[in-house]
Design a protein around this motif. Structure first.
Motif, PDB file in Angstrom:
ATOM      1  N   ILE A 207       0.536  -1.315   0.035  1.00  0.00           N
ATOM      2  CA  ILE A 207      -0.105   0.012   0.091  1.00  0.00           C
ATOM      3  C   ILE A 207       0.982   1.358  -0.039  1.00  0.00           C
ATOM      4  O   ILE A 207       0.610   2.204  -0.770  1.00  0.00           O
ATOM      5  CB  ILE A 207      -0.952  -0.014   1.160  1.00  0.00           C
ATOM      6  CG1 ILE A 207      -1.848  -1.161   1.075  1.00  0.00           C
ATOM      7  CG2 ILE A 207      -1.631   1.282   1.501  1.00  0.00           C
ATOM      8  CD1 ILE A 207      -2.797  -1.376   2.099  1.00  0.00           C
TER       9      ILE A 207
ATOM     10  N   ALA B 286      -6.417  -5.100   5.700  1.00  0.00           N
ATOM     11  CA  ALA B 286      -6.521  -3.873   5.244  1.00  0.00           C
ATOM     12  C   ALA B 286      -7.038  -3.061   6.094  1.00  0.00           C
ATOM     13  O   ALA B 286      -6.883  -1.615   6.087  1.00  0.00           O
ATOM     14  CB  ALA B 286      -7.256  -3.944   3.601  1.00  0.00           C
TER      15      ALA B 286
ATOM     16  N   ILE C 160      -2.588  -4.691  -4.081  1.00  0.00           N
ATOM     17  CA  ILE C 160      -2.809  -4.681  -2.793  1.00  0.00           C
ATOM     18  C   ILE C 160      -2.656  -6.008  -2.087  1.00  0.00           C
ATOM     19  O   ILE C 160      -2.312  -6.501  -1.000  1.00  0.00           O
ATOM     20  CB  ILE C 160      -4.211  -3.808  -2.314  1.00  0.00           C
ATOM     21  CG1 ILE C 160      -3.947  -2.361  -2.674  1.00  0.00           C
ATOM     22  CG2 ILE C 160      -4.232  -3.961  -0.915  1.00  0.00           C
ATOM     23  CD1 ILE C 160      -4.958  -1.411  -2.404  1.00  0.00           C
TER      24      ILE C 160
ATOM     25  N   PRO D 154      -9.479  -0.003  -2.640  1.00  0.00           N
ATOM     26  CA  PRO D 154      -9.043  -1.344  -2.571  1.00  0.00           C
ATOM     27  C   PRO D 154     -10.334  -2.143  -3.123  1.00  0.00           C
ATOM     28  O   PRO D 154     -11.242  -2.032  -2.648  1.00  0.00           O
ATOM     29  CB  PRO D 154      -8.837  -1.626  -1.070  1.00  0.00           C
ATOM     30  CG  PRO D 154      -9.011  -0.184  -0.651  1.00  0.00           C
ATOM     31  CD  PRO D 154      -9.722   0.440  -1.384  1.00  0.00           C
TER      32      PRO D 154
END
Length: 239
Positions: free
Chosen positions: A11, A49, A229, A36
């Motif tokens: 990220i 995340a 990601i 994302p």
């Protein structure tokens, strides 16, 4: 595992690449939002995340979105439907999604509006525009967008148009990819000049893991990043 191999490292690299692309375009990095894309990834990946500050996630399928939203209820998350939406899934989208970025036809607008009235909700939407000639890509023809926006504003008040979305051509030629993004920005600019009441065109959702820097250079305000990601996906990924 090195820091670069962690989700936090990935990220961080994406944010740096966004900042570099913005610098080349003479823009502020704050003008680009990172979405994302968690489609096909497990809830644990989303939790990771979330721990890194992510609160908004993109999904392709209404069923998968609903399952993840239920598993992560009460966490203050927003769920964005970015995949092609079948009309018979409008009920699910109207109930579970916080935003739909793939609105591309009148019958879908009608179905979403009807279901949203039943739910007592309104919904942010982006109109998906087809800027490539690939048969596999969905989206409204650019020349039809103006009339579509006017119809939404007049007939479907539960749909709050916030901007446009596109998928670029799948090509190794950066000029061909860039042309798709430029076409959407040019269309947006011409539509803005029409001053369609009740329609916002502030957002351009364009650019994914393989091409987001080109998209930013051409005016994207939101990039949809999945594999860069979360890692490689396991397909198939059907609606």
């Amino acid at each position: 595992m090195t820091v670069q191999d962690t989700m936090a490292g990935r990220i961080a690299r994406i944010h740096q690449r966004i900042a570099d692309a913005c610098a080349r375009a003479g823009r502020s990095p704050d003008s680009v939002v990172l979405l994302p894309v968690s489609k096909t990834f497990e809830v644990d990946a989303i939790r990771e995340a979330m721990a890194l500050g992510m609160t908004r996630f993109g999904e392709n399928k209404t069923q998968e979105l609903r399952q993840k939203a239920a598993a992560l209820a009460g966490q203050g998350l927003q769920w964005v439907l970015i995949g092609h939406l079948q009309t018979n899934k409008a009920k699910d989208a109207a109930r579970d999604a916080d935003e739909v970025q793939s609105l591309d036809r009148v019958d879908l607008a009608e179905a979403l509006h009807r279901r949203l009235l039943n739910e007592g909700r309104t919904l942010d939407v982006l109109v998906q525009v087809k800027t490539s000639t690939e048969p596999s890509k969905f989206g409204m023809a650019p020349e039809d967008v103006s009339a579509f926006l006017r119809r939404i504003a007049a007939e479907f008040p539960t749909l709050r148009v916030q901007g446009l979305m596109t998928l670029a051509v799948n090509s190794p030629d950066p000029d061909a990819v860039r042309a798709c993004f430029r076409a959407l920005r040019t269309l947006r600019d011409s539509l803005r000049a029409e001053n369609i009441e009740g329609v916002s065109l502030d957002r351009l959702s364009m650019g994914m893991s393989g091409d987001f820097e080109l998209a930013i250079e051409e005016g994207s305000t939101e990039v949809r990043i999945g594999t860069a990601i979360f890692g490689a996906r396991t397909y198939p990924d059907a609606q």
